[in-house]
Design an enzyme around this catalytic site. Structure first.
Site: not given
Ligand code: SAJ
Length: 438
Positions: A229, A283
């Site tokens: 991720k 993010c």
């Protein structure tokens, strides 16, 4: 579904404790859509959030964030009785942790991950966890966090003298990959990576997500899933930094960077992303630092990319000041319209937004500039912007009053501005939608 006499929810004089199929901790941009999608697949879901107003909103079938179609699916899930919200966890078969993982401090120029919310969520499970439960960490996290979740829960169980054996609880990491603005579609259609603390945990987690995920689900260990991720978001950050660096070079040597990238991308193996005023959101502007923090000596490209992207707002501010000084020099009182405050196109999310950084810096300059902010996705400005005397304006009013117009976010609403409404104004286009106007 099991019931115990005792508490929640009240039914006449008898109080029942209900065991849910799934309990999702954190009802934000990831936890809420995930809860709703599980609920529409017939799973009995308890969403948990520490903010009472969020819990009330969801229990009334409404939502507290803007995301296409999320309101419909949450309303349907709540009306079906499969989704409800509370401020504390209840027993469930599966717990999903979807709380924020920001960074807390800067150490020698590096940003350090803050796992406070994950730790609190993990510890909050101790009163309700049972053997054979599955605990899934969805929050994007530094490598090793799934193991730490297990450690925090074990510690909390030990403090409570619990007889529960931590070895009999399953832990997995299943990071989300959904893009704000198209979350519901991507939740269903994106491939997923599931990393187990043990192989059995991975298999259990895969079965869980297979109930709604129509794409492929790949199994690995928890640490690899965590790093996967982070790698995805760092890859995107590095590519945007490349585009941002090109934009600085092109400005210096008099080349239209948008045309350059369009042409270079006609090569079958070149896919450069777009420059902009900087990288925002919760993010891409954050996650690469988790890699840098883990291996500061080796993560050189990743770190420089973060620095390039973080420095872009300063460059945009300098360009706006230049435009404004040209206005001032011609005897006009500068009024600046900033088009867009969100961190990216067609969302209402202002978190870590470079546009907000730019607005604040300009409004607080000496002498202060009159700033009109146009953000069609919000109804009122955050307190910091109000305190800086920034005015929230409609697009038409801002174009009427401003003599400098700065495009910060490529919202659809800004793509069809008639050329005549911009004529005679100083223009700064950070997204390339007016690039052909010269
Ligand atoms: N941006 C550019 N140029 C581009 C693309 C983006 O300047 O060419 C800027 C945007 O304006 C924005 C920032 O980058 O400020 C991030 O936007 P984004 O659309 O690239 O990404 P996010 O933060 O909305 O979502 C990302 C996605 N990650 C990847 O595409 C690898 C999403 O799939 C993740 O689920 C999400 O991060 C997350 O939650 O981690």
């Amino acid at each position: 579904m099991d019931f115990w006499l005792e508490s929640f929810p009240r039914q006449g004089n008898v109080r029942f404790l209900m065991r849910y199929d799934i309990s999702v901790l954190g009802l934000g941009y990831i936890g809420l859509p995930t809860s709703a999608v599980f609920a529409t697949k017939g799973r009995r879901v308890l969403g948990v959030d520490i903010v009472p107003a969020v819990v009330e909103t969801i229990n009334s079938g409404k939502i507290h964030i803007e995301e296409p179609d999320l309101d419909l699916i949450v309303r349907a899930a709540v009306q079906s009785g499969n989704l409800c919200a509370a401020t504390a966890p209840q027993p469930a078969e599966t717990f999903i942790i979807a709380v924020p993982t920001p960074f807390s401090a800067t150490l020698g120029g590096r940003k350090i991950p803050d796992l406070t919310f994950v730790e609190a969520a993990a510890r909050s499970l101790a009163p309700v966890i049972a053997e054979d439960n599955l605990v899934v960490l969805e929050s994007t996290s530094p490598v090793g966090t799934t193991e730490r979740v297990r450690g925090w829960l074990a510690d909390e169980l030990a403090k409570r003298h619990s007889a529960i054996n931590i070895e009999k609880i399953h832990f997995a990491h299943c990071p989300e990959r959904i893009l704000p603005g198209q979350m519901i579609r991507e939740l269903i259609s994106n491939d997923r990576v599931v990393g187990g603390f043990t192989p059995e945990a991975a298999v259990r987690a895969k079965a869980l997500y297979a109930s709604f995920c129509a794409a492929e689900i790949f199994i690995t260990d928890a640490r690899t899933a965590e790093m996967t991720k982070l790698t995805e978001n760092a890859f995107r950050d590095v590519n945007i930094a490349f585009a941002n660096e090109l934009s600085l070079i092109c400005e210096k040597i008099g080349i239209n960077v948008w045309e350059l990238i369009r042409l270079a991308n006609r090569h079958p193996r070149v896919k450069i992303l777009q420059p902009g005023p900087g990288v925002g959101g919760h993010c891409i502007a954050v996650d690469p630092w988790f890699i840098v923090d883990a291996a500061p000596e080796d993560a050189r490209v990743i770190r420089v990319a973060r620095e390039v992207n973080d420095s872009k707002p300063k460059h945009v501010i300098a360009k706006i000041r230049q435009a404004v000084s040209q206005n001032a020099a011609s005897g006009v009182r500068p009024v600046v319209a900033l088009l867009g405050l969100a961190f990216k196109a067609n969302v209402d999310d202002l978190r870590e937004s470079p546009a907000v950084e730019i607005a604040l810096e300009l409004a607080n300059s000496d002498p202060p500039l009159q700033i009109l902010a146009v953000e069609p996705h919000i109804h009122s400005l955050p307190p910091a912007l109000v305190a800086a005397k920034i005015e929230l304006s409609s697009l038409d009013a801002a174009l009427e009053r401003a003599n400098s117009v700065v495009l910060l976010v490529d919202h659809n609403a800004f793509k069809s501005i008639p050329v005549e409404k911009l004529s005679g104004k100083k223009l700064v286009d950070t997204r390339g939608i007016w690039s052909d106007m010269g």
